[in-house]
Design an enzyme around this catalytic site. Structure first.
Site, PDB file in Angstrom:
ATOM      1  N   GLU A 115      91.915  56.350 158.548  1.00 53.18           N
ATOM      2  CA  GLU A 115      93.233  56.335 159.198  1.00 53.18           C
ATOM      3  C   GLU A 115      93.836  57.736 159.139  1.00 53.18           C
ATOM      4  O   GLU A 115      93.873  58.361 158.085  1.00 53.18           O
ATOM      5  CB  GLU A 115      94.142  55.314 158.485  1.00 53.18           C
ATOM      6  CG  GLU A 115      95.614  55.418 158.792  1.00 53.18           C
ATOM      7  CD  GLU A 115      95.975  55.261 160.275  1.00 53.18           C
ATOM      8  OE1 GLU A 115      95.473  54.326 160.922  1.00 53.18           O
ATOM      9  OE2 GLU A 115      96.755  56.111 160.770  1.00 53.18           O
ATOM     10  N   GLN A 116      94.378  58.178 160.285  1.00 56.75           N
ATOM     11  CA  GLN A 116      94.934  59.540 160.329  1.00 56.75           C
ATOM     12  C   GLN A 116      96.203  59.696 159.494  1.00 56.75           C
ATOM     13  O   GLN A 116      96.444  60.751 158.904  1.00 56.75           O
ATOM     14  CB  GLN A 116      95.201  59.962 161.767  1.00 56.75           C
ATOM     15  CG  GLN A 116      96.261  59.143 162.479  1.00 56.75           C
ATOM     16  CD  GLN A 116      96.434  59.538 163.952  1.00 56.75           C
ATOM     17  OE1 GLN A 116      95.766  60.440 164.433  1.00 56.75           O
ATOM     18  NE2 GLN A 116      97.329  58.876 164.647  1.00 56.75           N
ATOM     19  N   HIS A 127     105.999  39.299 166.672  1.00 58.78           N
ATOM     20  CA  HIS A 127     105.706  37.865 166.644  1.00 58.78           C
ATOM     21  C   HIS A 127     104.232  37.705 166.262  1.00 58.78           C
ATOM     22  O   HIS A 127     103.392  38.442 166.780  1.00 58.78           O
ATOM     23  CB  HIS A 127     105.803  37.248 168.036  1.00 58.78           C
ATOM     24  CG  HIS A 127     107.147  37.272 168.668  1.00 58.78           C
ATOM     25  ND1 HIS A 127     107.708  36.142 169.212  1.00 58.78           N
ATOM     26  CD2 HIS A 127     108.028  38.274 168.879  1.00 58.78           C
ATOM     27  CE1 HIS A 127     108.882  36.457 169.741  1.00 58.78           C
ATOM     28  NE2 HIS A 127     109.098  37.745 169.557  1.00 58.78           N
ATOM     29  N   LEU A 182      90.261  61.521 162.964  1.00 60.87           N
ATOM     30  CA  LEU A 182      88.975  61.773 163.627  1.00 60.87           C
ATOM     31  C   LEU A 182      89.153  62.853 164.684  1.00 60.87           C
ATOM     32  O   LEU A 182      90.062  62.768 165.522  1.00 60.87           O
ATOM     33  CB  LEU A 182      88.494  60.472 164.288  1.00 60.87           C
ATOM     34  CG  LEU A 182      87.140  60.546 164.987  1.00 60.87           C
ATOM     35  CD1 LEU A 182      86.011  60.731 163.974  1.00 60.87           C
ATOM     36  CD2 LEU A 182      86.897  59.290 165.819  1.00 60.87           C
ATOM     37  N   TYR A 203     115.213  38.528 167.722  1.00 62.82           N
ATOM     38  CA  TYR A 203     114.689  37.542 166.764  1.00 62.82           C
ATOM     39  C   TYR A 203     114.890  37.980 165.320  1.00 62.82           C
ATOM     40  O   TYR A 203     115.082  39.168 165.028  1.00 62.82           O
ATOM     41  CB  TYR A 203     113.220  37.223 167.040  1.00 62.82           C
ATOM     42  CG  TYR A 203     112.255  38.383 167.109  1.00 62.82           C
ATOM     43  CD1 TYR A 203     112.003  39.036 168.315  1.00 62.82           C
ATOM     44  CD2 TYR A 203     111.552  38.807 165.979  1.00 62.82           C
ATOM     45  CE1 TYR A 203     111.077  40.073 168.397  1.00 62.82           C
ATOM     46  CE2 TYR A 203     110.627  39.837 166.051  1.00 62.82           C
ATOM     47  CZ  TYR A 203     110.401  40.463 167.256  1.00 62.82           C
ATOM     48  OH  TYR A 203     109.488  41.492 167.340  1.00 62.82           O
ATOM     49  N   ALA A 211      99.161  42.795 169.494  1.00 61.35           N
ATOM     50  CA  ALA A 211      98.523  42.859 168.183  1.00 61.35           C
ATOM     51  C   ALA A 211      97.701  41.593 167.948  1.00 61.35           C
ATOM     52  O   ALA A 211      96.638  41.634 167.319  1.00 61.35           O
ATOM     53  CB  ALA A 211      99.572  43.010 167.093  1.00 61.35           C
ATOM     54  N   CYS A 212      98.211  40.484 168.459  1.00 61.23           N
ATOM     55  CA  CYS A 212      97.458  39.229 168.295  1.00 61.23           C
ATOM     56  C   CYS A 212      96.091  39.348 168.969  1.00 61.23           C
ATOM     57  O   CYS A 212      95.082  38.890 168.430  1.00 61.23           O
ATOM     58  CB  CYS A 212      98.250  38.053 168.873  1.00 61.23           C
ATOM     59  SG  CYS A 212      99.707  37.658 167.884  1.00 61.23           S
TER      60      CYS A 212
END
Ligand code: FAD
Length: 380
Positions: A36-37, A49, A132, A218, A310-311
């Site tokens: 991970e950068q 959600h 990377l 929400y 993301a789901c």
């Protein structure tokens, strides 16, 4: 001169998709490394959600109960007219989601979700501060070079590196994502002010205006003590280099002022608000090549209006891990082909509906999205 480390599977990016991929590959008996950068992750002000389709995946990796305890559990997702407050549609969530779709539907602070995902990973294989910068495909592996000077030789590389993915660039060439013509304002509101207004703020509601302008609002905590909104507003262009810029209550008033009293209260309770451009790509014609494979936003970025980006990344991770387990890593070409065959149609459909911003504007049955189980869907 650094020595070159050897790894079986390298995941580039520890975002929501990459972190899920690492956990699921571990669960399937692999020992992936994730690069991970970012030097660390921070709790940026944003909610997310998580549908039952993905809470099933979190069940598999042992996070469902933790996330369910932290997040809010709306009984409904309402769609309402931004001026009159009329209800345009409502879909049942809460206990109904558990019963009908097989897992809870939660809304949660994105940083809280991500922190739980990261904490659950084997820390010795999670490499922060690794951006990377170069990818060299060799006869029997891929040489990865990072900005910090480290080099890693990997048998397989999973590009979970988001919309500006280097892995995508290696497969398909340099191409900037396209500005969608829409921006989103994001804010965590001041709860004291919101409560003092005396309005009832529903735990999950999307307010709509003409041209599909909207505010999705929400709760992000189980006791509804934190409330968040993200807007969708068409604009003429995006002239900034930064990934987001500051906005203001005045800008919110100018964009949505004199609306329904609940919306007005939401805007009055806004203290800090940022503005984000939404980027897009058309569906890619290549998901993998050789030892390189894509998932999540690297593969199918979408406007966020269906709350499933993301789901989809996490569903990808679940199916990819299953394919590698079933076929084995030696025949990676067949495993990657099986992954794409299983995922392409669904991910493309969600990407298309998200980009059109039509989800739940009118009544519809969300079962095809929420009842899906990427852990049991037939492969191929
Ligand atoms: P990312 O989360 O972008 O992660 C990519 C990671 O790769 C990052 O950590 C990055 O630092 C790292 N990286 C990039 N390049 C390199 C490199 N060269 N070297 C090393 N590391 C690198 N989705 C939902 O499911 N529900 C929602 O409610 C929802 N709401 C949203 C609201 C907004 C306003 C937006 C913009 C998006 C929303 N989404 C939502 C979509 C969701 O945020 C994305 O689809 C999701 O983050 C994609 O995950 P990912 O892991 O593929 O990519």
């Amino acid at each position: 001169m650094h020595s070159i480390d050897q790894v079986d599977i390298a995941i580039i990016g520890a975002g929501l998709g990459g972190a899920a991929a690492m956990a699921l590959l571990d669960d399937a008996g692999f020992s992936a490394h994730c690069f991970e950068q970012a030097p660390v992750f921070t709790r940026l002000g944003a909610g997310i959600h998580i549908g039952p389709n993905v809470m099933k995946v979190f069940r598999r990796i042992g996070l469902e109960d933790r996330l369910a305890a932290i997040g809010s559990h709306p009984d409904y997702w309402f769609s309402r007219d931004g001026m009159t407050g009329d209800y345009l549609s409502r879909i049942q969530l809460g206990d109904y989601a558990k019963r009908e779709y097989g897992a809870p539907y939660i809304t949660i602070h994105r940083g809280d979700l991500h922190a739980e995902q990261i904490a659950a990973l084997p820390q010795d294989r999670l490499h922060f501060g690794h951006r990377l910068t170069d990818i060299t495909e060799r006869d029997s592996d891929v040489l990865l070079t990072f900005a910090n000077g480290k080099q890693v030789a990997a048998q397989l590389v999973i590009g979970a590196d988001g919309i500006n993915s280097m892995i995508r660039e290696k497969l398909l060439g340099v191409e900037k994502p396209r500005f969608s013509g829409w921006v989103g304002h994001r804010a965590l509101v001041n709860m004291d002010k919101l409560r003092a207004s005396g309005v009832e703020f529903e735990p999950c509601v999307k307010w709509w205006w003409e041209q599909s302008r909207h505010i999705m609002a929400y709760a992000t905590k189980s006791n509804n003590s934190e409330y968040y909104y993200v807007t969708g507003v068409p604009v003429d262009g995006w002239a900034h280099e930064a990934s987001f810029v500051d906005s203001s209550r005045e800008e919110m008033e100018a964009t949505f002022g004199a609306s329904h009293p609940v919306v007005n209260a939401l805007i009055d309770a806004t203290e800090e608000v940022t503005k984000w451009p939404f980027w897009n790509r058309d569906p890619l014609n290549l998901w993998s090549q050789g030892r390189l494979c894509l998932l999540g936003d690297a593969c199918h970025p979408m406007r966020p209006h269906m709350a499933q980006g993301a789901c989809m990344a996490i569903e990808d991770a679940a199916v990819l891990a299953r394919c590698l387990e079933e076929v084995g890593t030696k025949d990676y070409a067949s495993a990657f082909a099986l992954y794409e065959a299983t995922r392409r149609e669904r991910a493309t459909k969600v990407q298309t509906i998200s980009n059109a911003n039509t989800w739940l504007k009118e009544p519809e049955d969300p079962a095809r999205v929420y009842a899906h189980d990427p852990l049991s869907v037939q492969l191929g």
